[in-house]
Scaffold this motif. Sequence first.
Motif, PDB file in Angstrom:
ATOM      1  N   GLU A   1       0.827  -1.206   0.000  1.00 36.63           N
ATOM      2  CA  GLU A   1       0.000   0.000   0.000  1.00 36.63           C
ATOM      3  C   GLU A   1       0.863   1.259   0.000  1.00 36.63           C
ATOM      4  O   GLU A   1       0.671   2.167  -0.816  1.00 36.63           O
ATOM      5  N   GLN A   2       1.824   1.308   0.915  1.00 36.56           N
ATOM      6  CA  GLN A   2       2.690   2.490   1.002  1.00 36.56           C
ATOM      7  C   GLN A   2       3.623   2.574  -0.208  1.00 36.56           C
ATOM      8  O   GLN A   2       3.863   3.663  -0.753  1.00 36.56           O
ATOM      9  N   MET A   3       4.149   1.427  -0.633  1.00 40.20           N
ATOM     10  CA  MET A   3       5.064   1.430  -1.780  1.00 40.20           C
ATOM     11  C   MET A   3       4.360   1.942  -3.036  1.00 40.20           C
ATOM     12  O   MET A   3       4.917   2.770  -3.785  1.00 40.20           O
ATOM     13  N   PHE A   4       3.117   1.490  -3.278  1.00 41.23           N
ATOM     14  CA  PHE A   4       2.390   1.931  -4.462  1.00 41.23           C
ATOM     15  C   PHE A   4       2.063   3.423  -4.400  1.00 41.23           C
ATOM     16  O   PHE A   4       2.134   4.130  -5.414  1.00 41.23           O
ATOM     17  N   ALA A   5       1.704   3.910  -3.225  1.00 42.67           N
ATOM     18  CA  ALA A   5       1.416   5.342  -3.075  1.00 42.67           C
ATOM     19  C   ALA A   5       2.670   6.163  -3.367  1.00 42.67           C
ATOM     20  O   ALA A   5       2.607   7.209  -4.029  1.00 42.67           O
ATOM     21  N   ARG A   6       3.818   5.693  -2.889  1.00 38.56           N
ATOM     22  CA  ARG A   6       5.072   6.405  -3.147  1.00 38.56           C
ATOM     23  C   ARG A   6       5.426   6.368  -4.628  1.00 38.56           C
ATOM     24  O   ARG A   6       5.912   7.364  -5.193  1.00 38.56           O
ATOM     25  N   LEU A   7       5.193   5.237  -5.266  1.00 37.01           N
ATOM     26  CA  LEU A   7       5.507   5.140  -6.684  1.00 37.01           C
ATOM     27  C   LEU A   7       4.630   6.083  -7.506  1.00 37.01           C
ATOM     28  O   LEU A   7       5.110   6.709  -8.464  1.00 37.01           O
ATOM     29  N   ARG A   8       3.364   6.196  -7.139  1.00 32.33           N
ATOM     30  CA  ARG A   8       2.486   7.119  -7.862  1.00 32.33           C
ATOM     31  C   ARG A   8       2.931   8.565  -7.661  1.00 32.33           C
ATOM     32  O   ARG A   8       2.904   9.374  -8.590  1.00 32.33           O
ATOM     33  N   LEU A   9       3.330   8.891  -6.455  1.00 34.80           N
ATOM     34  CA  LEU A   9       3.842  10.239  -6.185  1.00 34.80           C
ATOM     35  C   LEU A   9       5.080  10.513  -7.034  1.00 34.80           C
ATOM     36  O   LEU A   9       5.193  11.567  -7.676  1.00 34.80           O
ATOM     37  N   LEU A  10       5.998   9.558  -7.063  1.00 34.21           N
ATOM     38  CA  LEU A  10       7.243   9.761  -7.799  1.00 34.21           C
ATOM     39  C   LEU A  10       7.026   9.689  -9.308  1.00 34.21           C
ATOM     40  O   LEU A  10       7.804  10.282 -10.070  1.00 34.21           O
ATOM     41  N   ALA A  11       5.989   8.993  -9.749  1.00 35.55           N
ATOM     42  CA  ALA A  11       5.659   9.024 -11.179  1.00 35.55           C
ATOM     43  C   ALA A  11       5.246  10.430 -11.588  1.00 35.55           C
ATOM     44  O   ALA A  11       5.598  10.907 -12.675  1.00 35.55           O
ATOM     45  N   ALA A  12       4.491  11.102 -10.711  1.00 32.74           N
ATOM     46  CA  ALA A  12       4.104  12.492 -10.992  1.00 32.74           C
ATOM     47  C   ALA A  12       5.335  13.404 -10.976  1.00 32.74           C
ATOM     48  O   ALA A  12       5.449  14.324 -11.800  1.00 32.74           O
ATOM     49  N   VAL A  13       6.267  13.142 -10.053  1.00 30.65           N
ATOM     50  CA  VAL A  13       7.505  13.928  -9.999  1.00 30.65           C
ATOM     51  C   VAL A  13       8.323  13.699 -11.271  1.00 30.65           C
ATOM     52  O   VAL A  13       8.880  14.642 -11.854  1.00 30.65           O
ATOM     53  N   ARG A  14       8.381  12.449 -11.716  1.00 21.64           N
ATOM     54  CA  ARG A  14       9.103  12.129 -12.959  1.00 21.64           C
ATOM     55  C   ARG A  14       8.506  12.886 -14.149  1.00 21.64           C
ATOM     56  O   ARG A  14       9.248  13.483 -14.957  1.00 21.64           O
ATOM     57  N   ASP A  15       7.181  12.872 -14.263  1.00 20.77           N
ATOM     58  CA  ASP A  15       6.533  13.575 -15.367  1.00 20.77           C
ATOM     59  C   ASP A  15       6.787  15.077 -15.289  1.00 20.77           C
ATOM     60  O   ASP A  15       6.926  15.746 -16.324  1.00 20.77           O
ATOM     61  N   MET A  16       6.859  15.608 -14.069  1.00 24.68           N
ATOM     62  CA  MET A  16       7.137  17.034 -13.895  1.00 24.68           C
ATOM     63  C   MET A  16       8.571  17.357 -14.335  1.00 24.68           C
ATOM     64  O   MET A  16       8.806  18.380 -14.995  1.00 24.68           O
ATOM     65  N   PHE A  17       9.517  16.494 -13.977  1.00 24.61           N
ATOM     66  CA  PHE A  17      10.891  16.647 -14.462  1.00 24.61           C
ATOM     67  C   PHE A  17      10.895  16.726 -15.989  1.00 24.61           C
ATOM     68  O   PHE A  17      11.517  17.616 -16.582  1.00 24.61           O
ATOM     69  N   HIS A  18      10.202  15.786 -16.620  1.00 22.98           N
ATOM     70  CA  HIS A  18      10.208  15.730 -18.079  1.00 22.98           C
ATOM     71  C   HIS A  18       9.605  16.992 -18.692  1.00 22.98           C
ATOM     72  O   HIS A  18      10.132  17.523 -19.675  1.00 22.98           O
ATOM     73  N   SER A  19       8.500  17.469 -18.118  1.00 27.24           N
ATOM     74  CA  SER A  19       7.846  18.677 -18.650  1.00 27.24           C
ATOM     75  C   SER A  19       8.748  19.896 -18.498  1.00 27.24           C
ATOM     76  O   SER A  19       8.845  20.724 -19.412  1.00 27.24           O
ATOM     77  N   ALA A  20       9.401  20.020 -17.350  1.00 29.38           N
ATOM     78  CA  ALA A  20      10.281  21.170 -17.122  1.00 29.38           C
ATOM     79  C   ALA A  20      11.502  21.114 -18.042  1.00 29.38           C
ATOM     80  O   ALA A  20      11.924  22.131 -18.597  1.00 29.38           O
ATOM     81  N   LEU A  21      12.075  19.923 -18.209  1.00 29.61           N
ATOM     82  CA  LEU A  21      13.232  19.787 -19.098  1.00 29.61           C
ATOM     83  C   LEU A  21      12.847  20.070 -20.544  1.00 29.61           C
ATOM     84  O   LEU A  21      13.664  20.585 -21.323  1.00 29.61           O
ATOM     85  N   ASP A  22      11.610  19.771 -20.907  1.00 27.74           N
ATOM     86  CA  ASP A  22      11.149  20.061 -22.259  1.00 27.74           C
ATOM     87  C   ASP A  22      11.149  21.565 -22.527  1.00 27.74           C
ATOM     88  O   ASP A  22      11.349  22.002 -23.670  1.00 27.74           O
ATOM     89  N   MET A  23      10.937  22.378 -21.490  1.00 26.72           N
ATOM     90  CA  MET A  23      11.000  23.833 -21.648  1.00 26.72           C
ATOM     91  C   MET A  23      12.423  24.295 -21.963  1.00 26.72           C
ATOM     92  O   MET A  23      12.638  25.424 -22.408  1.00 26.72           O
ATOM     93  N   LEU A  24      13.397  23.414 -21.732  1.00 30.79           N
ATOM     94  CA  LEU A  24      14.796  23.717 -22.014  1.00 30.79           C
ATOM     95  C   LEU A  24      15.318  22.916 -23.209  1.00 30.79           C
ATOM     96  O   LEU A  24      16.521  22.919 -23.483  1.00 30.79           O
ATOM     97  N   HIS A  25      14.405  22.221 -23.893  1.00 31.83           N
ATOM     98  CA  HIS A  25      14.791  21.359 -25.017  1.00 31.83           C
ATOM     99  C   HIS A  25      15.818  20.315 -24.601  1.00 31.83           C
ATOM    100  O   HIS A  25      16.722  19.985 -25.377  1.00 31.83           O
ATOM    101  N   LEU A  26      15.675  19.790 -23.386  1.00 30.09           N
ATOM    102  CA  LEU A  26      16.570  18.746 -22.906  1.00 30.09           C
ATOM    103  C   LEU A  26      15.781  17.444 -22.754  1.00 30.09           C
ATOM    104  O   LEU A  26      14.768  17.406 -22.042  1.00 30.09           O
ATOM    105  N   PRO A  27      16.229  16.379 -23.403  1.00 32.98           N
ATOM    106  CA  PRO A  27      15.539  15.085 -23.257  1.00 32.98           C
ATOM    107  C   PRO A  27      15.891  14.449 -21.920  1.00 32.98           C
ATOM    108  O   PRO A  27      17.023  14.557 -21.458  1.00 32.98           O
ATOM    109  N   PRO A  28      14.954  13.780 -21.259  1.00 34.50           N
ATOM    110  CA  PRO A  28      15.277  13.098 -20.007  1.00 34.50           C
ATOM    111  C   PRO A  28      16.198  11.913 -20.290  1.00 34.50           C
ATOM    112  O   PRO A  28      16.100  11.262 -21.334  1.00 34.50           O
ATOM    113  N   LEU A  29      17.096  11.656 -19.374  1.00 34.65           N
ATOM    114  CA  LEU A  29      18.015  10.525 -19.513  1.00 34.65           C
ATOM    115  C   LEU A  29      17.459   9.319 -18.762  1.00 34.65           C
ATOM    116  O   LEU A  29      16.947   9.455 -17.653  1.00 34.65           O
TER     117      LEU A  29
END
Length: 414
Positions: free
Chosen positions: A383-411
């Motif tokens: 239960e806790q692991m899945f909740a953390r993964l969903r939170l970090l999936a949103a953080v990952r997507d936010m990283f990607h969106s912000a890097l896209d504003m700099l024309h940088l592909p995520p590694l």
Amino acid sequence: RLLRPLLLADHLAQLLRAQGVLVHLVPALAEEGRRDVLRQLRVDWPAGPAGPALSALARAPCAAGCGQGPGAAALPVDVICKVQLKGFVEQQGLVGYDPNLDVLLVTEEKLRSVAELQQAALQCTVSTPAALQAPACPTSFPSCQGSCCSIVHVVSCEEEFQQQQLDLLWRILDPGPHTALQKYLVCGPVKVTNPSSPIGADQYLQLRRHQMYKASVMKYGELAQDEAWTEVIDTLTAAAVRFEMLSTAHRSQITLDLQDSSISTKGTKSGAFVMYNCARLATLFHTFQQAVEQGTYPPLPPPSELNFSCLREEGEWLLLFNYLLPFPEVLQQAAQLPAPTKGIRITANTEAVCKFLIQLSMDFSSYYNRVHILGEPFPHLFEQMFARLRLLAAVRDMFHSALDMLHLPPLSQI
């Protein structure tokens, strides 16, 4: 001095487009060396000849604003005519222009630059977008909001005077409403610590790439010398340069330290540190997916089936309230170009996205180092692991969106 305004205009264009604004970048770059540097930095800048063919704008109206009085000295061969800029500024009551502007000798090159600006502005007005204009050396863009086009000259402080000359020449040749909407976003100087000789953008880029390569070899060993790492090193280099140029307020001076010790793959203020943490998230989800395929964990349930109240770590709520929730507003504010209260200069929060990513990387890294996300495969821990993964999936997507504003592909790996 030219690289900073070009990167800044490219970043602003991406931010504006994300807000639904249509942007035109000018001038088209004809010099192959400069285009190659921008390609390595993932800047999608228009390329083409020196400028469009001279139009009626460039030729016919010239006699109205340029003239040689009786007995005037002969003009140089490459000069078409001359204009009195100082008198025009005084006559129009324009505020904020350099008081040293006086007589401008109009050449075909200057008329081509004005014609290219005019062409972009007309395209902008027809499609009701926004455009960015950059001078042949500095950087600018026209942007349309509503039914009219705004022109923002993104220019280094060293080139502002020359850009004001083109600005006024355009106003003289075309007194239309769009020429009256020209504003300036001025970049501070870029200085180099103890330079042995002047350094160009291509040399600076190659130096940073060599340093990033050496830092990667020191950290990861021979793997960093493998041919498969070329793309990773190129991306890390682009990130390092972009963050150096864009994480400081555009009005402020940037001082570059070109020594080997000034760049690494783990300095918390660097673009490489941001890319490293983005890659850590990719590795986390790759590891989880492998475990799912091996039957170690069940698949990640949809958010509606999760209990997020089990997220009790302070770092988890910090990621939510300090980053995930305000992120859309950060992008919106970074794209705002408020009108000046007086004069022709404007300011913008062009450093906001880089600073956001740096601070996010620091707080995420602190949380990730402290909290074990993928725990033992016991059902009562899912239960806790899945909740953390969903939170970090949103953080990952936010990283990607912000890097896209700099024309940088995520590694996916470093």
